[in-house]
Design a protein around this motif. Structure first.
Motif, mmCIF file in Angstrom:
data_model
loop_
_atom_site.group_PDB
_atom_site.id
_atom_site.type_symbol
_atom_site.label_atom_id
_atom_site.label_comp_id
_atom_site.label_asym_id
_atom_site.label_seq_id
_atom_site.Cartn_x
_atom_site.Cartn_y
_atom_site.Cartn_z
ATOM 1 N N UNK A 48 10.151 51.538 1.662
ATOM 2 C CA UNK A 48 9.608 51.743 2.575
ATOM 3 C C UNK A 48 10.011 53.098 3.514
ATOM 4 N N UNK A 49 11.661 52.397 4.267
ATOM 5 C CA UNK A 49 12.363 53.641 4.389
ATOM 6 C C UNK A 49 13.256 54.523 4.261
ATOM 7 N N UNK A 50 12.458 55.053 2.962
ATOM 8 C CA UNK A 50 13.593 55.909 1.847
ATOM 9 C C UNK A 50 12.352 56.910 1.459
ATOM 10 N N UNK A 60 6.325 56.121 12.351
ATOM 11 C CA UNK A 60 7.084 55.209 11.352
ATOM 12 C C UNK A 60 7.958 56.665 10.720
ATOM 13 N N UNK A 61 8.005 57.633 11.151
ATOM 14 C CA UNK A 61 8.364 58.795 10.148
ATOM 15 C C UNK A 61 9.675 58.108 10.787
ATOM 16 N N UNK A 62 9.961 58.078 12.502
ATOM 17 C CA UNK A 62 11.542 57.541 12.817
ATOM 18 C C UNK A 62 12.373 56.785 12.700
ATOM 19 N N UNK A 63 11.652 56.016 11.604
ATOM 20 C CA UNK A 63 12.676 55.012 10.358
ATOM 21 C C UNK A 63 13.154 56.214 9.074
ATOM 22 N N UNK A 64 12.447 57.201 8.595
ATOM 23 C CA UNK A 64 13.059 57.354 6.881
ATOM 24 C C UNK A 64 14.686 58.386 7.445
ATOM 25 N N UNK A 65 14.605 58.635 6.222
ATOM 26 C CA UNK A 65 16.494 59.084 6.463
ATOM 27 C C UNK A 65 16.274 60.835 7.256
ATOM 28 N N UNK A 137 3.919 66.657 11.196
ATOM 29 C CA UNK A 137 3.689 65.735 12.437
ATOM 30 C C UNK A 137 4.993 66.122 13.743
ATOM 31 N N UNK A 138 4.740 65.939 14.427
ATOM 32 C CA UNK A 138 5.744 66.322 15.459
ATOM 33 C C UNK A 138 5.601 64.462 16.393
ATOM 34 N N UNK A 139 6.657 63.808 16.110
ATOM 35 C CA UNK A 139 6.581 61.840 16.619
ATOM 36 C C UNK A 139 8.288 62.477 18.124
ATOM 37 N N UNK A 140 7.717 61.878 18.923
ATOM 38 C CA UNK A 140 7.475 62.089 20.270
ATOM 39 C C UNK A 140 9.247 60.951 20.318
ATOM 40 N N UNK A 141 10.078 60.956 20.583
ATOM 41 C CA UNK A 141 11.393 59.914 20.501
ATOM 42 C C UNK A 141 11.511 59.998 22.195
ATOM 43 N N UNK A 142 12.163 58.584 21.293
ATOM 44 C CA UNK A 142 13.194 58.423 23.337
ATOM 45 C C UNK A 142 12.426 58.202 24.356
ATOM 46 N N UNK A 150 11.387 51.452 17.757
ATOM 47 C CA UNK A 150 12.299 52.041 17.043
ATOM 48 C C UNK A 150 13.751 53.445 17.665
ATOM 49 N N UNK A 151 13.860 52.878 16.587
ATOM 50 C CA UNK A 151 15.211 54.345 17.322
ATOM 51 C C UNK A 151 15.192 55.405 16.840
ATOM 52 N N UNK A 152 15.922 56.176 17.084
ATOM 53 C CA UNK A 152 15.917 57.722 16.771
ATOM 54 C C UNK A 152 16.471 57.927 15.609
#
Length: 159
Positions: A48-50, A60-65, A137-142, A150-152
């Motif tokens: 899934x992450x890759x 969950x985009x945040x766990x992608x490469x 998609x635009x995903x808000x982070x941190x 989920x980390x940055x």
């Protein structure tokens, strides 16, 4: 708080492979489960992450490469402008005439800026010709509001 942009365009048939777009359940199958169930869980955990397909839940985009991040912005307005630019770029290929409506597209950009400003994520999808599909998609982070653990993906972002 900052925002990361993601874009995926490809065959609609590939996009419809939802099993590849879901993260693995956090708990592995119970001891004594069928070997094929255990193997499938391990495959999803590893794959899934890759997987470059858009996740069903935008956070969950945040766990992608890191390489899948198309841009990073510290303001909601800049991130929403990127969405608007991408919609303008693809608009000629939108399958639906309704989706090509300029005032409708402008309203989506305005709505995205407001939602991103509150810390929410924004995800849009459009059917394209051939049949293909565009996911933005635009995903808000941190932190991400819906998935705080989920980390940055890009590390520290300059303010």
């Amino acid at each position: 708080m900052h925002h990361h942009g993601y874009l995926w365009a490809g065959p609609k048939q590939r996009f419809d492979q939802e099993a590849l777009r879901r993260p693995a359940h956090p708990d592995p199958p119970p001891v004594g489960s069928r070997p094929e169930l255990v193997q499938r869980h391990q495959e999803v955990v590893a794959g899934f992450p890759g997987c470059v397909l858009p996740p069903l839940e935008a956070a969950y985009w945040l766990v992608k490469p890191r390489s899948l991040v198309r841009g990073t912005w510290v303001t909601a307005e800049a991130a929403a402008a990127w969405l608007g630019d991408r919609m303008d770029e693809y608009e000629r290929r939108f399958l639906s005439v309704h989706d090509r409506d300029a005032p409708r597209l402008a309203a989506r950009v305005e709505s995205a800026a407001v939602r991103l400003g509150t810390g929410a994520d924004v995800s849009y999808g459009f059917y394209l010709e051939r049949p293909a599909y565009l996911h933005l998609a635009v995903v808000t982070c941190s932190p991400n509001r819906s998935r705080t653990g989920l980390g940055c993906p890009v590390g520290q972002v300059m303010r």
